[in-house]
Design a protein around this motif. Sequence first.
Motif, PDB file in Angstrom:
ATOM      1  N   PHE A  49       0.833  -1.210   0.000  1.00 63.02           N
ATOM      2  CA  PHE A  49       0.000   0.000   0.000  1.00 63.02           C
ATOM      3  C   PHE A  49       0.866   1.258   0.000  1.00 63.02           C
ATOM      4  O   PHE A  49       0.673   2.162   0.806  1.00 63.02           O
ATOM      5  CB  PHE A  49      -0.966   0.024   1.186  1.00 63.02           C
ATOM      6  CG  PHE A  49      -1.943  -1.115   1.206  1.00 63.02           C
ATOM      7  CD1 PHE A  49      -3.013  -1.124   0.325  1.00 63.02           C
ATOM      8  CD2 PHE A  49      -1.788  -2.172   2.084  1.00 63.02           C
ATOM      9  CE1 PHE A  49      -3.919  -2.172   0.338  1.00 63.02           C
ATOM     10  CE2 PHE A  49      -2.685  -3.222   2.099  1.00 63.02           C
ATOM     11  CZ  PHE A  49      -3.748  -3.223   1.220  1.00 63.02           C
ATOM     12  N   HIS A  50       1.847   1.294  -0.907  1.00 65.26           N
ATOM     13  CA  HIS A  50       2.682   2.485  -1.036  1.00 65.26           C
ATOM     14  C   HIS A  50       3.392   2.483  -2.385  1.00 65.26           C
ATOM     15  O   HIS A  50       3.390   1.492  -3.105  1.00 65.26           O
ATOM     16  CB  HIS A  50       3.709   2.565   0.104  1.00 65.26           C
ATOM     17  CG  HIS A  50       4.738   1.482   0.078  1.00 65.26           C
ATOM     18  ND1 HIS A  50       4.557   0.273   0.710  1.00 65.26           N
ATOM     19  CD2 HIS A  50       5.954   1.427  -0.505  1.00 65.26           C
ATOM     20  CE1 HIS A  50       5.625  -0.475   0.520  1.00 65.26           C
ATOM     21  NE2 HIS A  50       6.497   0.198  -0.220  1.00 65.26           N
ATOM     22  N   ALA A  51       3.984   3.614  -2.685  1.00 65.87           N
ATOM     23  CA  ALA A  51       4.857   3.779  -3.849  1.00 65.87           C
ATOM     24  C   ALA A  51       6.105   4.493  -3.369  1.00 65.87           C
ATOM     25  O   ALA A  51       6.156   4.990  -2.240  1.00 65.87           O
ATOM     26  CB  ALA A  51       4.156   4.589  -4.940  1.00 65.87           C
ATOM     27  N   ARG A  96       2.303  -0.433  -5.056  1.00 67.66           N
ATOM     28  CA  ARG A  96       2.400  -1.886  -4.944  1.00 67.66           C
ATOM     29  C   ARG A  96       1.648  -2.404  -3.737  1.00 67.66           C
ATOM     30  O   ARG A  96       1.598  -1.754  -2.701  1.00 67.66           O
ATOM     31  CB  ARG A  96       3.849  -2.353  -4.913  1.00 67.66           C
ATOM     32  CG  ARG A  96       4.637  -2.253  -3.617  1.00 67.66           C
ATOM     33  CD  ARG A  96       5.277  -0.908  -3.268  1.00 67.66           C
ATOM     34  NE  ARG A  96       5.739  -0.092  -4.352  1.00 67.66           N
ATOM     35  CZ  ARG A  96       6.976  -0.085  -4.817  1.00 67.66           C
ATOM     36  NH1 ARG A  96       7.902  -0.782  -4.243  1.00 67.66           N
ATOM     37  NH2 ARG A  96       7.303   0.697  -5.813  1.00 67.66           N
ATOM     38  N   GLU A  97       1.061  -3.582  -3.953  1.00 69.14           N
ATOM     39  CA  GLU A  97       0.375  -4.314  -2.890  1.00 69.14           C
ATOM     40  C   GLU A  97       0.765  -5.774  -3.038  1.00 69.14           C
ATOM     41  O   GLU A  97       0.883  -6.280  -4.151  1.00 69.14           O
ATOM     42  CB  GLU A  97      -1.141  -4.155  -3.011  1.00 69.14           C
ATOM     43  CG  GLU A  97      -1.596  -2.714  -2.868  1.00 69.14           C
ATOM     44  CD  GLU A  97      -3.076  -2.504  -3.182  1.00 69.14           C
ATOM     45  OE1 GLU A  97      -3.818  -3.501  -3.309  1.00 69.14           O
ATOM     46  OE2 GLU A  97      -3.475  -1.333  -3.323  1.00 69.14           O
ATOM     47  N   MET A  98       0.994  -6.438  -1.910  1.00 70.97           N
ATOM     48  CA  MET A  98       1.333  -7.860  -1.912  1.00 70.97           C
ATOM     49  C   MET A  98       0.279  -8.608  -1.096  1.00 70.97           C
ATOM     50  O   MET A  98      -0.108  -8.151  -0.024  1.00 70.97           O
ATOM     51  CB  MET A  98       2.714  -8.101  -1.291  1.00 70.97           C
ATOM     52  CG  MET A  98       3.850  -7.443  -2.045  1.00 70.97           C
ATOM     53  SD  MET A  98       4.235  -5.800  -1.448  1.00 70.97           S
ATOM     54  CE  MET A  98       4.988  -6.115   0.105  1.00 70.97           C
ATOM     55  N   SER A  99      -0.179  -9.747  -1.632  1.00 67.71           N
ATOM     56  CA  SER A  99      -1.237 -10.510  -0.973  1.00 67.71           C
ATOM     57  C   SER A  99      -1.090 -11.987  -1.320  1.00 67.71           C
ATOM     58  O   SER A  99      -0.161 -12.379  -2.023  1.00 67.71           O
ATOM     59  CB  SER A  99      -2.612  -9.988  -1.419  1.00 67.71           C
ATOM     60  OG  SER A  99      -2.764 -10.138  -2.824  1.00 67.71           O
ATOM     61  N   GLU A 100      -2.031 -12.780  -0.823  1.00 69.58           N
ATOM     62  CA  GLU A 100      -2.087 -14.226  -1.107  1.00 69.58           C
ATOM     63  C   GLU A 100      -0.762 -14.927  -0.795  1.00 69.58           C
ATOM     64  O   GLU A 100      -0.277 -15.760  -1.561  1.00 69.58           O
ATOM     65  CB  GLU A 100      -2.527 -14.477  -2.552  1.00 69.58           C
ATOM     66  CG  GLU A 100      -3.917 -13.949  -2.836  1.00 69.58           C
ATOM     67  CD  GLU A 100      -4.404 -14.228  -4.242  1.00 69.58           C
ATOM     68  OE1 GLU A 100      -3.882 -15.144  -4.915  1.00 69.58           O
ATOM     69  OE2 GLU A 100      -5.333 -13.517  -4.681  1.00 69.58           O
ATOM     70  N   PHE A 101      -0.188 -14.609   0.360  1.00 69.90           N
ATOM     71  CA  PHE A 101       1.050 -15.246   0.797  1.00 69.90           C
ATOM     72  C   PHE A 101       0.780 -16.699   1.173  1.00 69.90           C
ATOM     73  O   PHE A 101      -0.170 -16.986   1.893  1.00 69.90           O
ATOM     74  CB  PHE A 101       1.610 -14.526   2.029  1.00 69.90           C
ATOM     75  CG  PHE A 101       2.080 -13.126   1.765  1.00 69.90           C
ATOM     76  CD1 PHE A 101       3.392 -12.868   1.424  1.00 69.90           C
ATOM     77  CD2 PHE A 101       1.196 -12.056   1.864  1.00 69.90           C
ATOM     78  CE1 PHE A 101       3.830 -11.570   1.190  1.00 69.90           C
ATOM     79  CE2 PHE A 101       1.631 -10.750   1.633  1.00 69.90           C
ATOM     80  CZ  PHE A 101       2.945 -10.519   1.298  1.00 69.90           C
ATOM     81  N   ASP A 123      -0.309   7.303   0.764  1.00 64.78           N
ATOM     82  CA  ASP A 123      -1.718   7.602   0.556  1.00 64.78           C
ATOM     83  C   ASP A 123      -2.016   7.481  -0.941  1.00 64.78           C
ATOM     84  O   ASP A 123      -1.363   8.140  -1.757  1.00 64.78           O
ATOM     85  CB  ASP A 123      -2.023   9.022   1.056  1.00 64.78           C
ATOM     86  CG  ASP A 123      -3.467   9.386   0.823  1.00 64.78           C
ATOM     87  OD1 ASP A 123      -4.322   8.970   1.621  1.00 64.78           O
ATOM     88  OD2 ASP A 123      -3.738  10.090  -0.177  1.00 64.78           O
ATOM     89  N   TYR A 124      -2.986   6.636  -1.290  1.00 67.88           N
ATOM     90  CA  TYR A 124      -3.263   6.377  -2.709  1.00 67.88           C
ATOM     91  C   TYR A 124      -3.711   7.641  -3.455  1.00 67.88           C
ATOM     92  O   TYR A 124      -3.287   7.867  -4.589  1.00 67.88           O
ATOM     93  CB  TYR A 124      -4.306   5.265  -2.865  1.00 67.88           C
ATOM     94  CG  TYR A 124      -4.479   4.843  -4.297  1.00 67.88           C
ATOM     95  CD1 TYR A 124      -3.501   4.101  -4.955  1.00 67.88           C
ATOM     96  CD2 TYR A 124      -5.614   5.207  -5.020  1.00 67.88           C
ATOM     97  CE1 TYR A 124      -3.644   3.727  -6.279  1.00 67.88           C
ATOM     98  CE2 TYR A 124      -5.767   4.835  -6.350  1.00 67.88           C
ATOM     99  CZ  TYR A 124      -4.779   4.093  -6.967  1.00 67.88           C
ATOM    100  OH  TYR A 124      -4.912   3.725  -8.288  1.00 67.88           O
ATOM    101  N   ASP A 125      -4.535   8.471  -2.834  1.00 69.68           N
ATOM    102  CA  ASP A 125      -4.969   9.704  -3.500  1.00 69.68           C
ATOM    103  C   ASP A 125      -3.779  10.632  -3.754  1.00 69.68           C
ATOM    104  O   ASP A 125      -3.699  11.268  -4.812  1.00 69.68           O
ATOM    105  CB  ASP A 125      -6.036  10.423  -2.677  1.00 69.68           C
ATOM    106  CG  ASP A 125      -7.360   9.667  -2.680  1.00 69.68           C
ATOM    107  OD1 ASP A 125      -7.637   8.948  -3.671  1.00 69.68           O
ATOM    108  OD2 ASP A 125      -8.118   9.788  -1.700  1.00 69.68           O
ATOM    109  N   GLN A 126      -2.864  10.709  -2.802  1.00 69.18           N
ATOM    110  CA  GLN A 126      -1.654  11.512  -2.994  1.00 69.18           C
ATOM    111  C   GLN A 126      -0.804  10.923  -4.120  1.00 69.18           C
ATOM    112  O   GLN A 126      -0.237  11.656  -4.933  1.00 69.18           O
ATOM    113  CB  GLN A 126      -0.836  11.598  -1.698  1.00 69.18           C
ATOM    114  CG  GLN A 126       0.411  12.445  -1.807  1.00 69.18           C
ATOM    115  CD  GLN A 126       0.104  13.905  -2.144  1.00 69.18           C
ATOM    116  OE1 GLN A 126      -0.879  14.466  -1.673  1.00 69.18           O
ATOM    117  NE2 GLN A 126       0.936  14.517  -2.963  1.00 69.18           N
ATOM    118  N   PHE A 127      -0.721   9.597  -4.178  1.00 63.87           N
ATOM    119  CA  PHE A 127       0.014   8.926  -5.250  1.00 63.87           C
ATOM    120  C   PHE A 127      -0.570   9.328  -6.611  1.00 63.87           C
ATOM    121  O   PHE A 127       0.170   9.683  -7.537  1.00 63.87           O
ATOM    122  CB  PHE A 127      -0.054   7.406  -5.069  1.00 63.87           C
ATOM    123  CG  PHE A 127       0.335   6.623  -6.272  1.00 63.87           C
ATOM    124  CD1 PHE A 127       1.659   6.550  -6.695  1.00 63.87           C
ATOM    125  CD2 PHE A 127      -0.631   5.954  -7.017  1.00 63.87           C
ATOM    126  CE1 PHE A 127       2.013   5.830  -7.829  1.00 63.87           C
ATOM    127  CE2 PHE A 127      -0.286   5.225  -8.144  1.00 63.87           C
ATOM    128  CZ  PHE A 127       1.040   5.162  -8.557  1.00 63.87           C
TER     129      PHE A 127
END
Length: 133
Positions: A49-51, A96-101, A123-127
Amino acid sequence: MSLVKLLSFKSLGDERGNLISLEQNKNVPFEIKRVYYLFNTDKDVTRGFHAHKALQQVAICVKGSCLFTLDDGTKREKVKLDDPTVGLYIGNNLWREMSEFTYDCVLMVIASELYDESDYIRDYDQFLKEVSL
């Protein structure tokens, strides 16, 4: 153009096992300044949840698997990492987001810079604002 850029690493091995060598500015496309890894991540957890404004990374799932979602502000792509001979190159300004580990997942990340909180966009909106400039 695809957001997903996969790097192939040559596996050297014989009956004793396998070895992969990672070298800066050779099979890793930048100078390596930091290496870290994630493990014991629950399968229902989503991380990231960041860039990054400047940082480049290569993510390698050295054991198990996980799912990456990359987003450039206009397009989202997913890629499953499940092969220790494959690295995902992540340039700057990609959310980027990582899931389904999987229960045994060990995700190693190689970074072009030392940790610097001011390089993060959390913050996604800031991104979205930053990438539209």
